[in-house]
Write an enzyme that holds these catalytic residues in place. Sequence first.
Site, PDB file in Angstrom:
ATOM      1  N   GLU A 197     -23.892 -10.687 -27.131  1.00  0.00           N
ATOM      2  CA  GLU A 197     -22.577 -10.934 -27.723  1.00  0.00           C
ATOM      3  C   GLU A 197     -22.176 -12.400 -27.578  1.00  0.00           C
ATOM      4  O   GLU A 197     -21.587 -12.985 -28.486  1.00  0.00           O
ATOM      5  CB  GLU A 197     -21.504 -10.033 -27.120  1.00  0.00           C
ATOM      6  CG  GLU A 197     -20.152 -10.314 -27.728  1.00  0.00           C
ATOM      7  CD  GLU A 197     -19.322  -9.081 -28.026  1.00  0.00           C
ATOM      8  OE1 GLU A 197     -18.239  -9.260 -28.609  1.00  0.00           O
ATOM      9  OE2 GLU A 197     -19.736  -7.970 -27.683  1.00  0.00           O
ATOM     10  N   HIS A 253     -32.522  -1.314 -26.113  1.00  0.00           N
ATOM     11  CA  HIS A 253     -33.225  -1.857 -24.959  1.00  0.00           C
ATOM     12  C   HIS A 253     -34.683  -1.410 -25.063  1.00  0.00           C
ATOM     13  O   HIS A 253     -34.977  -0.218 -25.079  1.00  0.00           O
ATOM     14  CB  HIS A 253     -32.572  -1.388 -23.662  1.00  0.00           C
ATOM     15  CG  HIS A 253     -31.109  -1.692 -23.612  1.00  0.00           C
ATOM     16  ND1 HIS A 253     -30.620  -2.987 -23.602  1.00  0.00           N
ATOM     17  CD2 HIS A 253     -30.028  -0.890 -23.611  1.00  0.00           C
ATOM     18  CE1 HIS A 253     -29.300  -2.964 -23.569  1.00  0.00           C
ATOM     19  NE2 HIS A 253     -28.917  -1.694 -23.585  1.00  0.00           N
ATOM     20  N   SER A 257     -37.844  -3.263 -19.719  1.00  0.00           N
ATOM     21  CA  SER A 257     -37.040  -3.614 -18.550  1.00  0.00           C
ATOM     22  C   SER A 257     -37.494  -4.938 -17.948  1.00  0.00           C
ATOM     23  O   SER A 257     -38.632  -5.371 -18.132  1.00  0.00           O
ATOM     24  CB  SER A 257     -37.118  -2.503 -17.498  1.00  0.00           C
ATOM     25  OG  SER A 257     -38.453  -2.351 -17.054  1.00  0.00           O
TER      26      SER A 257
END
Length: 139
Positions: free
Chosen positions: A62, A89, A92
């Site tokens: 953002e 996502h 990781s």
Amino acid sequence: MINETITVNQLNEMSKNTMMEHLDIEFTAIGKDFVEAKMPVDHRHHQPYGLMHGGASVTLAETLGSVAAHCSVDTSKQLTVGLEINANHIKSVRSGYVYGKATPIHIGKSTQVWSITISDEKQNLVSVSRLTVSVIDKR
């Protein structure tokens, strides 16, 4: 598209005393059609399993999209405000740095849509986001 007189130093100055400074987000490049930044992944960015929190990657996304939108309008006359963000996502990350890049999908008079990719130090894709912003006239 993006105001070419804006510098990386100016973007980093804008981040002082904000969430960006707290998470150590640093702008690294700005071009005619992109903005890039990096963010470390450490205890400030982790969720309880020791992985980067999805909210941290969305904050980076953002930030990149919002700043890119800001840099693409005449800020003496207009503001850009977020309407919607989504994120997927992919991979990781536990430590090191992640690198984000915002590029435009649509630059209109009243809305903009930005694509943001985040990768790890080995250039593996970590997440993809799309940010929609509204362009509003200053009052």
